[in-house]
Design an enzyme around this catalytic site. Structure first.
Site, PDB file in Angstrom:
ATOM      1  N   TYR A  57     -15.412   3.746  26.576  1.00  0.00           N
ATOM      2  CA  TYR A  57     -16.187   2.596  25.746  1.00  0.00           C
ATOM      3  C   TYR A  57     -17.595   2.802  25.751  1.00  0.00           C
ATOM      4  O   TYR A  57     -18.194   2.382  24.720  1.00  0.00           O
ATOM      5  CB  TYR A  57     -15.723   1.616  26.542  1.00  0.00           C
ATOM      6  CG  TYR A  57     -14.193   0.690  26.078  1.00  0.00           C
ATOM      7  CD1 TYR A  57     -13.305   1.100  26.801  1.00  0.00           C
ATOM      8  CD2 TYR A  57     -14.066   0.302  24.515  1.00  0.00           C
ATOM      9  CE1 TYR A  57     -12.019   0.918  26.243  1.00  0.00           C
ATOM     10  CE2 TYR A  57     -12.970  -0.136  24.158  1.00  0.00           C
ATOM     11  CZ  TYR A  57     -11.685   0.468  25.087  1.00  0.00           C
ATOM     12  OH  TYR A  57     -10.518  -0.008  24.646  1.00  0.00           O
ATOM     13  N   ARG A  60     -18.057   4.847  22.575  1.00  0.00           N
ATOM     14  CA  ARG A  60     -18.000   4.014  21.327  1.00  0.00           C
ATOM     15  C   ARG A  60     -18.952   3.251  21.262  1.00  0.00           C
ATOM     16  O   ARG A  60     -19.507   2.747  20.183  1.00  0.00           O
ATOM     17  CB  ARG A  60     -16.494   3.199  21.288  1.00  0.00           C
ATOM     18  CG  ARG A  60     -15.433   4.151  21.272  1.00  0.00           C
ATOM     19  CD  ARG A  60     -13.973   3.148  21.088  1.00  0.00           C
ATOM     20  NE  ARG A  60     -14.114   2.405  20.052  1.00  0.00           N
ATOM     21  CZ  ARG A  60     -13.056   1.360  19.950  1.00  0.00           C
ATOM     22  NH1 ARG A  60     -12.524   1.037  20.748  1.00  0.00           N
ATOM     23  NH2 ARG A  60     -13.361   0.794  18.874  1.00  0.00           N
ATOM     24  N   VAL A  97     -15.003  -4.428  17.174  1.00  0.00           N
ATOM     25  CA  VAL A  97     -15.520  -4.477  18.183  1.00  0.00           C
ATOM     26  C   VAL A  97     -17.129  -4.320  18.042  1.00  0.00           C
ATOM     27  O   VAL A  97     -18.084  -4.583  18.943  1.00  0.00           O
ATOM     28  CB  VAL A  97     -15.186  -4.075  19.294  1.00  0.00           C
ATOM     29  CG1 VAL A  97     -13.626  -4.815  19.669  1.00  0.00           C
ATOM     30  CG2 VAL A  97     -14.763  -2.629  19.399  1.00  0.00           C
ATOM     31  N   HIS A 113     -10.717  -9.064  18.772  1.00  0.00           N
ATOM     32  CA  HIS A 113     -10.492  -8.368  19.662  1.00  0.00           C
ATOM     33  C   HIS A 113     -11.716  -7.958  20.606  1.00  0.00           C
ATOM     34  O   HIS A 113     -11.830  -7.054  21.241  1.00  0.00           O
ATOM     35  CB  HIS A 113     -10.234  -6.858  19.107  1.00  0.00           C
ATOM     36  CG  HIS A 113      -8.699  -7.002  18.356  1.00  0.00           C
ATOM     37  ND1 HIS A 113      -8.417  -6.137  17.550  1.00  0.00           N
ATOM     38  CD2 HIS A 113      -7.923  -7.844  18.586  1.00  0.00           C
ATOM     39  CE1 HIS A 113      -7.323  -6.498  17.211  1.00  0.00           C
ATOM     40  NE2 HIS A 113      -6.849  -7.445  17.755  1.00  0.00           N
ATOM     41  N   CYS A 143     -22.355 -13.321  39.211  1.00  0.00           N
ATOM     42  CA  CYS A 143     -21.982 -13.505  40.710  1.00  0.00           C
ATOM     43  C   CYS A 143     -22.200 -12.520  41.604  1.00  0.00           C
ATOM     44  O   CYS A 143     -22.170 -12.374  42.786  1.00  0.00           O
ATOM     45  CB  CYS A 143     -20.352 -13.630  40.699  1.00  0.00           C
ATOM     46  SG  CYS A 143     -19.466 -12.104  40.397  1.00  0.00           S
ATOM     47  N   SER A 182      -5.263  -1.682   8.161  1.00  0.00           N
ATOM     48  CA  SER A 182      -3.917  -1.067   8.058  1.00  0.00           C
ATOM     49  C   SER A 182      -2.498  -1.935   8.240  1.00  0.00           C
ATOM     50  O   SER A 182      -1.664  -1.815   7.692  1.00  0.00           O
ATOM     51  CB  SER A 182      -3.629   0.287   9.230  1.00  0.00           C
ATOM     52  OG  SER A 182      -3.477  -0.356  10.398  1.00  0.00           O
ATOM     53  N   LEU A 207      -8.921   1.036   1.274  1.00  0.00           N
ATOM     54  CA  LEU A 207      -8.869   2.588   0.700  1.00  0.00           C
ATOM     55  C   LEU A 207      -7.882   2.943  -0.095  1.00  0.00           C
ATOM     56  O   LEU A 207      -7.850   3.501  -1.007  1.00  0.00           O
ATOM     57  CB  LEU A 207      -9.300   3.548   1.837  1.00  0.00           C
ATOM     58  CG  LEU A 207      -9.559   5.019   1.490  1.00  0.00           C
ATOM     59  CD1 LEU A 207     -11.111   5.088   0.522  1.00  0.00           C
ATOM     60  CD2 LEU A 207      -9.852   6.034   2.727  1.00  0.00           C
ATOM     61  N   GLU A 208      -6.705   2.539   0.684  1.00  0.00           N
ATOM     62  CA  GLU A 208      -5.417   2.671   0.011  1.00  0.00           C
ATOM     63  C   GLU A 208      -4.294   1.580   0.533  1.00  0.00           C
ATOM     64  O   GLU A 208      -4.633   0.956   1.370  1.00  0.00           O
ATOM     65  CB  GLU A 208      -4.962   4.226   0.623  1.00  0.00           C
ATOM     66  CG  GLU A 208      -4.648   4.205   2.236  1.00  0.00           C
ATOM     67  CD  GLU A 208      -4.774   5.648   2.625  1.00  0.00           C
ATOM     68  OE1 GLU A 208      -4.778   6.689   1.952  1.00  0.00           O
ATOM     69  OE2 GLU A 208      -4.556   5.893   3.815  1.00  0.00           O
TER      70      GLU A 208
END
Ligand code: APR
Ligand code: ZN
Length: 237
Positions: A57, A60, A97, A113, A143, A182, A207-208
């Site tokens: 992550y 990303r 995200v 998400h 905390c 998708s 796109l498709e």
């Protein structure tokens, strides 16, 4: 062709950020073709090997921070402002995200998400803005617990966020548009059929043809940075 709608529900997926250089998941060479989601995007994976999950992550997140919004993100931000000026509303629900919708100027973005640029403490649940790398040495700002910080994203097997607000917005829409997704992951993939059942016109901008293509009333195919501004212009936005 839909005349000028007043309340649009827009659902975006990884395809809207593809032209900003961020990977999609299920295209050829997509993220899940290169990485195993069961080893990187589940609570069990995080418990078993937090360093590997945090590294994935962090990578990303760095990509998302370095990316720039593209014309599709900008078109949605403009549509939000133009609809508001008419007393209407664009409810932007994203599966992404990254924060490219916000950086393009969208004021209200619902991240079902979660968000890469936020971290959550597993000890107290506090969520804090976070754009640096996450490591086990990090302490929770709320905390003080250390070694308990995770990205504030939804992993496989976890409940998506803001579902009540999303369902309420969908019920009140007079147009449903899906952009760059998708149609592979529920509950987002089911929203087009929920819209259809409510008599709400639907359009896919992709796109498709997606896995859900047959469920849409209309479609505009091509790269989102071109197809979406063109479609929104048809709607007077
Ligand atoms: N313009 C428009 N659409 C595009 C573009 C582009 N430039 N590039 C790719 N697409 C389309 C692809 O054709 C595909 O239909 O975007 C879609 C991306 O699909 P996925 O990779 O499955 O991404 P998404 O639908 O957002 O995945 C949903 O799955 O793993 C989870 O949490 C993850 O939020 C993600 C969810
Ligand atoms: Zn905490």
């Amino acid at each position: 062709m839909t005349d000028h709608p007043r309340t649009i529900f827009a659902l975006t997926g990884a395809g809207v950020s593809a032209e900003s250089g961020l990977g999609t998941f299920r295209d050829r060479g997509g993220i899940w073709a290169r990485f195993d989601p069961m080893r990187l995007a589940t609570p069990e994976a995080y418990a078993a090997d937090p360093d590997t999950v945090l590294d994935f992550y962090d990578h990303r997140r760095r990509g998302a921070v370095a990316a720039e919004p593209n014309a599709a993100h900008v078109a949605l931000a403009q549509a939000e402002a133009r609809l508001a000026a008419r007393g209407g509303r664009l409810f932007l629900c994203t599966q992404n995200v990254d924060d490219l919708h916000e950086r393009a100027g969208s004021q209200a973005v619902t991240h079902m998400h979660g968000e890469l640029l936020k971290a959550r403490c597993c000890a107290c649940g506090a969520v804090t803005p976070w754009c640096a790398d996450l490591s086990r040495a990090d302490r929770c700002p709320a905390c003080g617990a250390s070694g308990r910080m995770r990205p504030d994203v939804v992993w496989f097997g976890e409940m998506p966020m803001h579902l009540d607000a999303i369902e309420a917005a969908l019920a009140g829409a007079d147009l449903f548009v899906a952009v760059g997704t998708s149609g592979a992951v529920y509950p987002a993939a089911g929203y087009v059929r929920q819209a259809w059942a409510l008599g709400i016109p639907t359009c896919e901008v992709n796109l498709e043809p997606s896995d859900n293509a047959d469920a849409f009333d209309e479609a505009r195919y091509g790269p989102a940075s071109a197809a979406l501004p063109r479609y929104l212009a048809e709607l007077g936005l």
